[in-house]
Design a protein around this motif. Structure first.
Motif, PDB file in Angstrom:
ATOM      1  N   PRO A  34       0.839  -1.201   0.000  1.00  0.00           N
ATOM      2  CA  PRO A  34       0.000   0.000   0.000  1.00  0.00           C
ATOM      3  C   PRO A  34       0.867   1.242   0.000  1.00  0.00           C
ATOM      4  CG  PRO A  34      -0.875  -1.605   1.517  1.00  0.00           C
ATOM      5  CD  PRO A  34       0.420  -2.167   1.024  1.00  0.00           C
ATOM      6  N   SER A  35       0.482   2.214  -0.792  1.00  0.00           N
ATOM      7  CA  SER A  35       1.365   3.346  -1.007  1.00  0.00           C
ATOM      8  C   SER A  35       1.409   4.244   0.221  1.00  0.00           C
ATOM      9  CB  SER A  35       0.886   4.136  -2.224  1.00  0.00           C
ATOM     10  OG  SER A  35      -0.434   4.536  -2.026  1.00  0.00           O
ATOM     11  N   ALA A  36       2.366   5.146   0.187  1.00  0.00           N
ATOM     12  CA  ALA A  36       2.574   6.060   1.315  1.00  0.00           C
ATOM     13  C   ALA A  36       1.373   6.994   1.436  1.00  0.00           C
ATOM     14  CB  ALA A  36       3.847   6.863   1.071  1.00  0.00           C
ATOM     15  N   PRO A  37       1.127   7.521   2.600  1.00  0.00           N
ATOM     16  CA  PRO A  37       0.030   8.476   2.742  1.00  0.00           C
ATOM     17  C   PRO A  37       0.268   9.677   1.850  1.00  0.00           C
ATOM     18  CG  PRO A  37       0.896   7.835   4.882  1.00  0.00           C
ATOM     19  CD  PRO A  37       1.808   7.248   3.872  1.00  0.00           C
ATOM     20  N   ASN A  38      -0.789  10.136   1.238  1.00  0.00           N
ATOM     21  CA  ASN A  38      -0.675  11.295   0.370  1.00  0.00           C
ATOM     22  C   ASN A  38      -0.941  12.534   1.202  1.00  0.00           C
ATOM     23  OD1 ASN A  38      -1.079  13.309  -1.590  1.00  0.00           O
ATOM     24  ND2 ASN A  38      -1.632  11.746  -3.092  1.00  0.00           N
ATOM     25  N   GLN A  47      -7.371  10.459   0.366  1.00  0.00           N
ATOM     26  CA  GLN A  47      -8.025   9.393  -0.389  1.00  0.00           C
ATOM     27  C   GLN A  47      -7.206   8.956  -1.599  1.00  0.00           C
ATOM     28  OE1 GLN A  47     -11.979   8.915  -0.918  1.00  0.00           O
ATOM     29  NE2 GLN A  47     -12.670  10.695   0.231  1.00  0.00           N
ATOM     30  N   ALA A  48      -6.188   9.738  -1.938  1.00  0.00           N
ATOM     31  CA  ALA A  48      -5.454   9.439  -3.167  1.00  0.00           C
ATOM     32  C   ALA A  48      -4.247   8.578  -2.862  1.00  0.00           C
ATOM     33  CB  ALA A  48      -5.009  10.743  -3.824  1.00  0.00           C
ATOM     34  N   PRO A  49      -3.825   7.748  -3.814  1.00  0.00           N
ATOM     35  CA  PRO A  49      -2.601   6.981  -3.607  1.00  0.00           C
ATOM     36  C   PRO A  49      -1.407   7.910  -3.491  1.00  0.00           C
ATOM     37  CG  PRO A  49      -3.696   6.336  -5.653  1.00  0.00           C
ATOM     38  CD  PRO A  49      -4.428   7.515  -5.119  1.00  0.00           C
ATOM     39  N   GLY A  50      -0.445   7.554  -2.668  1.00  0.00           N
ATOM     40  CA  GLY A  50       0.742   8.385  -2.503  1.00  0.00           C
ATOM     41  C   GLY A  50       1.916   7.796  -3.246  1.00  0.00           C
ATOM     42  N   PRO A  77       4.646   5.340  -4.433  1.00  0.00           N
ATOM     43  CA  PRO A  77       4.583   3.873  -4.465  1.00  0.00           C
ATOM     44  C   PRO A  77       5.566   3.237  -3.487  1.00  0.00           C
ATOM     45  CG  PRO A  77       5.587   4.744  -6.449  1.00  0.00           C
ATOM     46  CD  PRO A  77       5.053   5.905  -5.701  1.00  0.00           C
ATOM     47  N   ARG A  78       5.137   2.128  -2.905  1.00  0.00           N
ATOM     48  CA  ARG A  78       6.019   1.375  -2.004  1.00  0.00           C
ATOM     49  C   ARG A  78       6.064  -0.068  -2.458  1.00  0.00           C
ATOM     50  NH1 ARG A  78       4.336   3.487   4.021  1.00  0.00           N
ATOM     51  NH2 ARG A  78       5.485   5.458   3.893  1.00  0.00           N
ATOM     52  N   ALA A 119      -2.536   1.508   5.082  1.00  0.00           N
ATOM     53  CA  ALA A 119      -2.696   2.807   4.463  1.00  0.00           C
ATOM     54  C   ALA A 119      -3.270   3.783   5.469  1.00  0.00           C
ATOM     55  CB  ALA A 119      -3.627   2.685   3.278  1.00  0.00           C
ATOM     56  N   ARG A 138      -8.919   6.209   6.315  1.00  0.00           N
ATOM     57  CA  ARG A 138      -9.779   6.939   5.391  1.00  0.00           C
ATOM     58  C   ARG A 138     -10.813   7.709   6.195  1.00  0.00           C
ATOM     59  NH1 ARG A 138     -12.118   2.919   1.120  1.00  0.00           N
ATOM     60  NH2 ARG A 138     -12.623   4.878   0.110  1.00  0.00           N
TER      61      ARG A 138
END
Lengths: 495, 243
Positions: free
Chosen positions: B171-175, B180-183, B185-186, B227, B230
Motif C-alpha cells: 500500500p502506497s505512502a500516505p498522500n 483518499q489518493a494513492p501516494g 509507491p512502495r 494505508a 480513510r
C-alpha cells in the motif's frame, strides 16, 4: 505439342521441331493436328509454370548481365554493354550462353544486336539455325532488311494492313514516305506505332527497358573454375568477395546498406540471400556476420560455378572517429556500434525486430507513442516529450482492457472492478484527469454519425487492497447524449 | 626482456578487472553483472518495472536495450516512454527488441552484451536456467555490460545471477494533499539470493519511491503499515453498476 482451350475449342498452343516438320503450328485446331498426325503426343499447356520457369531463367541470366528483362512470354532481353568482355567478346559470350542453355535442355535462339528491337527481330525471325546471330552495332539497316514486318512487334491489324499494301519485308519500309504511310492507316496512333517500332529497331529512337531486378550499384563476381560442391567453399567465396568489396568501396569512401549474395548453380538453378544494414557499412567481417545465419540456405547441390555479391543502396560512410574517452564524449551512445548490433539481431530474427519508441505530441495516451524500425539514428531523447502532464503508468497495456466496474454515478471513481477475472476492491483513488478526444481530427462533415466519434475519457489513478496501482478510465460521460452508457477500461499499471 | 617477449611468454597480459560489486543495496543491480528481478505474484510486473527503473537511476549513461518476448509483451504491456522520463533523471536512449522464443531473447541479450554498444540490457523473459544465467554472467563480467532479467513469479531454482530479487507492491505512502489518493509507491523487495554478500540473503527491504526527488528510500516497518485511515464513508445515495 501443347494444347490449350480457346474460344474455338482446343487449339495448338506450341509445337516442337518434329511437330513443326509435320506441318503443325501454333494456332491450328487440335482436331486438325491430330487428324494430320495420329501419333501426335499432346499435353495441356501450363502457362503459369512456363512463366515461373522463364523468371527463374531470367534470374540465372544475372550471371551474365545485371540487366535482364522479360520479352513477352517466351523471350529474355539482356543488356550486355560492359559485360561481354568478361567472356571474351560478344561472340564468345553468345556461344557460352548457348552452350549452357543446351545443357539445361532449352531450345533457344540467340541474337546480339545494337538495339533491343533489332536483337528481338533477329532472334525471333532471323532463321532457324541454332548458331547465335551477331549484328554489329550500326548495321541494323542492312541486317533487318530481309526480315518480315511481323518482326517489328506490330499488332496483327497493322501487319495485315501492311501486307495488303504489299509491304512484307522491313527493308521495304525504309524508302516509304512516312506521311503517305500515315494516311493509309485508320488512326494516327496505329501509324505512329509502326514508325516507332521501326525507329527503335534501327536505333533512331531510344527504347527503355525495364529490368526485372533493380541493377546493383556495385557488383563483384567470382567465377569458380571447378564447380563448388561444399558449403565451406561457398563461405570461402563469400569471404573473398567481401574482402574485394571492402577494398573497392573504401577506395571510393562508400558503404552499402543492402547486400545480395547470389549463387549460380551449374544446373541452371539460382539461390540468393540478402542482408540489410541499418547504416552504410563495408567492413568484410561485418558483412560476413550478417550473412552467417543465412548462408546455410544456399545448398551447393550439383555444384556452383559463379558467385555474385551485389551492393545496393550505397552511400557515403560516416567516417567520424570514436571519442578517445567516454567521459569526454558529448553523447555516450555509439550509433555505429548500435547499428552493427541491430544489424546482427535483424539478420537473425528478421528485419524490423529492433525498434525505437517515438513520442508524438498527442494527448491520447494510447496514441502518444509508436514504434518504428531502427534505421541507424537515435532520435533526441527528449523529442516529443511534454512536461505538463500527470503521472503516467510505468506499464501501458497493448490495448485498453474493458472491465466491469462499480462506481458512483455520474463521475465518481471506481469502488471495485473485475480485471482479468479477479475482483479488485479499490482502497484509494485519485482523479479524474480528463482527456478530451482530438476534435480537430473529426470536424463536422467528415464524420458521419456523432455516435462514431471518440468520447471524452476520465482517467483515474486507483489502488486496490493489495497495493497494486492501476490507471483506469471511463470512456464517455453520462450526459453526453451518445445513447449508450459509458464503459470502463484499464489502460496501464502504475509501479 | 622487452614487453613483447613477456607477452608471448604469458607473463604479462591484459587484465580487465571486473568492477567491484557493491555489498550494499542495491548490490550492483544495473551497475555490473547479471541480476534477476522476479514478481511475487501474477500482476506484480508493474512493481518489478518500477523497482528496476528506480534502482538503475544511477546506471551509467548510454543506450538501453529492452528485450522482451512477444507473448509476455502482449500480456504485460510495454514500458512507456513517458514513465521512463518521469523515473529517470537523464532520459536513456532505448532500443526495443521483441522476439518470439526464449532462446532468441537470450541470444539477443548475449549478443548485445558482447557487442558493448549498449550500457544496460533489460530482458523480460519467461525463464532462464542455470546454464543460461551462467553464460550471461560470464559475458556480462567480461564485457562490463550489466544485465537485468525480469522474470515471472514462476522463477525458482538455481541461478548463476549475482542477485535474485522478489518484488511485491505494498500500500502506497500516505498522500499529504489528499488522504483518499494513492501516494508514493512502495514495494517490498526480498533479496532471495545474493552472491556478492551471502549474509544479506533473505534480507527484505521496504522501499518507497519519491517521484519528485527521484529518490528511493527505505521506510521503517511501522511507517509501512496499513494505508492512512480513510475519512468516514459519506452517504452515497446512488451507487450503480455501470456495465
Amino acid at each position: 505439342m501443347l494444347h490449350e482451350k480457346s474460344a474455338h475449342g482446343l487449339t495448338v498452343a506450341a509445337a516442337n521441331a518434329a511437330a513443326k516438320l509435320a506441318g503443325i503450328h501454333a494456332g491450328m485446331r487440335f482436331s486438325d493436328a491430330r487428324a494430320s498426325l495420329p501419333a501426335l503426343m499432346a499435353e495441356e499447356i501450363d502457362r503459369e509454370a512456363d512463366a515461373r520457369a522463364l523468371r527463374l531463367l531470367a534470374r540465372w541470366m544475372n550471371g551474365y548481365s545485371p540487366l535482364v528483362s522479360l520479352d513477352g512470354e517466351d523471350g529474355l532481353l539482356l543488356e550486355t554493354t560492359g559485360c561481354d568482355h568478361l567472356f571474351g567478346g560478344e561472340a564468345a559470350m553468345a556461344v557460352s550462353l548457348s552452350g549452357r542453355l543446351t545443357q539445361t535442355g532449352y531450345t533457344h535462339q540467340i541474337a546480339v544486336a545494337g538495339t533491343p528491337g533489332a536483337a528481338q527481330a533477329l532472334a525471333r525471325y532471323g532463321g532457324t539455325e541454332s548458331a547465335p546471330q551477331i549484328l554489329p552495332s550500326g548495321a541494323e539497316r542492312s541486317g533487318l532488311c530481309e526480315l518480315p514486318v511481323q518482326a517489328l512487334r506490330l499488332s496483327p491489324e497493322a501487319t495485315t494492313l501492311l501486307r495488303r499494301f504489299g509491304l512484307t519485308r522491313i527493308g521495304q519500309l525504309y524508302e516509304i514516305d512516312r506521311k503517305a504511310l500515315t494516311r493509309r492507316f485508320r488512326s494516327r496512333q496505329a501509324a505512329d506505332a509502326v514508325c516507332l517500332r521501326l525507329d527503335q529497331a534501327l536505333g533512331l529512337r531510344l527504347e527503355p527497358v525495364a529490368p526485372l531486378r533493380p541493377p546493383p550499384e556495385h557488383a563483384w563476381r567470382l567465377a569458380c573454375p571447378e564447380p563448388l560442391t561444399q558449403a565451406a567453399g561457398v563461405e570461402a567465396g563469400l569471404q573473398q568477395l567481401a574482402e574485394t568489396l571492402y577494398a573497392d568501396l573504401s577506395g571510393k569512401g562508400l558503404g552499402a546498406q543492402h547486400f545480395v549474395f547470389t549463387a549460380f548453380h551449374s544446373d541452371g538453378q539460382v539461390s540468393d540471400v540478402s542482408a540489410q544494414a541499418a547504416r552504410p557499412v563495408r567492413a568484410a567481417d561485418h558483412i560476413l556476420r550478417l550473412f552467417r545465419e543465412k548462408i546455410g540456405k544456399i545448398d551447393p547441390g550439383f555444384g556452383i560455378d559463379l558467385l555474385l555479391l551485389e551492393a545496393l543502396r550505397t552511400g557515403p560512410m560516416d567516417m567520424g572517429s570514436r571519442p578517445l574517452s567516454g567521459d569526454l564524449a558529448a553523447t555516450s551512445v555509439d550509433e555505429v556500434a548500435l547499428s552493427a548490433l541491430a544489424d546482427r539481431i535483424n539478420a537473425r530474427l528478421g528485419d524490423g525486430t529492433v525498434s525505437l519508441t517515438l513520442t508524438d505530441a498527442r494527448h491520447a495516451p494510447d496514441k502518444a507513442e509508436r514504434r518504428i524500425p531502427f534505421t541507424g539514428e537515435m532520435p533526441s531523447a527528449e523529442a516529443g516529450l511534454r512536461d505538463m502532464q500527470g503521472l503516467r503508468p510505468v506499464r501501458m497495456l497493448g490495448w485498453a482492457e474493458r472491465v466491469d466496474v462499480i462506481a458512483q454515478v455520474p463521475d465518481g471513481p471506481p469502488l471495485s472492478f473485475v480485471w482479468r477475472r479477479v475482483l479488485r476492491r479499490v482502497v484509494r483513488s485519485d482523479g479524474p484527469e480528463r482527456i478530451a478526444p482530438e476534435w480537430w481530427l473529426h470536424l463536422p462533415g467528415q464524420a458521419a454519425r456523432p455516435a462514431a466519434l471518440p468520447r471524452t475519457r476520465d482517467y483515474y489513478r486507483i489502488e486496490d487492497a493489495e497495493g497494486r496501482r492501476y490507471w483506469v478510465f471511463r470512456e464517455g460521460l453520462y450526459d453526453d447524449g451518445r445513447g449508450q452508457l459509458p464503459e470502463w477500461f484499464v489502460q496501464g499499471l502504475f509501479a | 626482456m622487452d614487453i613483447a617477449t613477456l607477452k608471448t611468454k604469458g607473463l604479462l597480459r591484459a587484465v580487465s578487472a571486473a568492477p567491484a560489486m557493491p555489498a550494499a543495496f542495491p548490490f550492483g543491480l544495473g551497475l555490473a553483472g547479471l541480476h534477476e528481478v522476479a514478481e511475487a505474484g501474477y500482476g506484480d510486473r508493474a512493481a518489478v518495472t518500477g523497482f528496476v527503473l528506480a534502482a538503475t537511476r544511477q546506471a551509467k549513461q548510454g543506450a538501453w536495450l529492452w528485450i522482451s518476448q512477444t507473448k509476455l509483451a502482449g500480456d504485460l504491456g510495454h514500458v512507456s516512454q513517458a514513465a521512463l522520463r518521469q523515473m529517470q533523471a537523464v532520459m536513456p536512449q532505448r532500443l526495443n527488441v521483441e522476439t518470439r522464443t526464449l532462446a532468441e531473447a537470450l541470444w539477443a541479450v548475449e549478443e548485445a552484451v558482447v557487442s558493448g554498444a549498449v550500457s544496460l540490457v533489460i530482458a523480460e523473459v519467461e525463464a532462464a536456467d542455470f546454464t543460461a544465467t551462467r553464460r550471461l554472467t560470464l559475458a556480462s563480467g567480461r564485457y562490463g555490460v550489466p544485465v537485468i532479467l525480469m522474470m515471472p513469479q514462476t522463477c525458482e531454482g538455481a541461478t548463476a545471477a549475482a542477485t535474485r530479487w522478489r518484488i511485491r507492491p505494498r500500500p502506497s505512502a500516505p498522500n499529504r494533499y489528499d488522504p483518499q489518493a494513492p501516494g508514493n509507491p512502495r514495494w517490498r523487495a526480498v533479496l532471495e539470493r545474493c552472491r556478492t554478500a551471502p549474509n544479506a540473503t533473505g534480507a527484505s527491504f521496504d522501499l518507497e519511491w519519491n517521484d519528485e526527488t527521484l529518490s528511493l528510500s527505505v521506510v521503517s516497518g511501522l511507517a509501512a503499515g496499513p494505508a492512512a485511515p480513510r475519512p468516514a464513508e459519506r452517504e452515497t445515495p446512488a451507487r450503480r453498476r455501470a456495465s
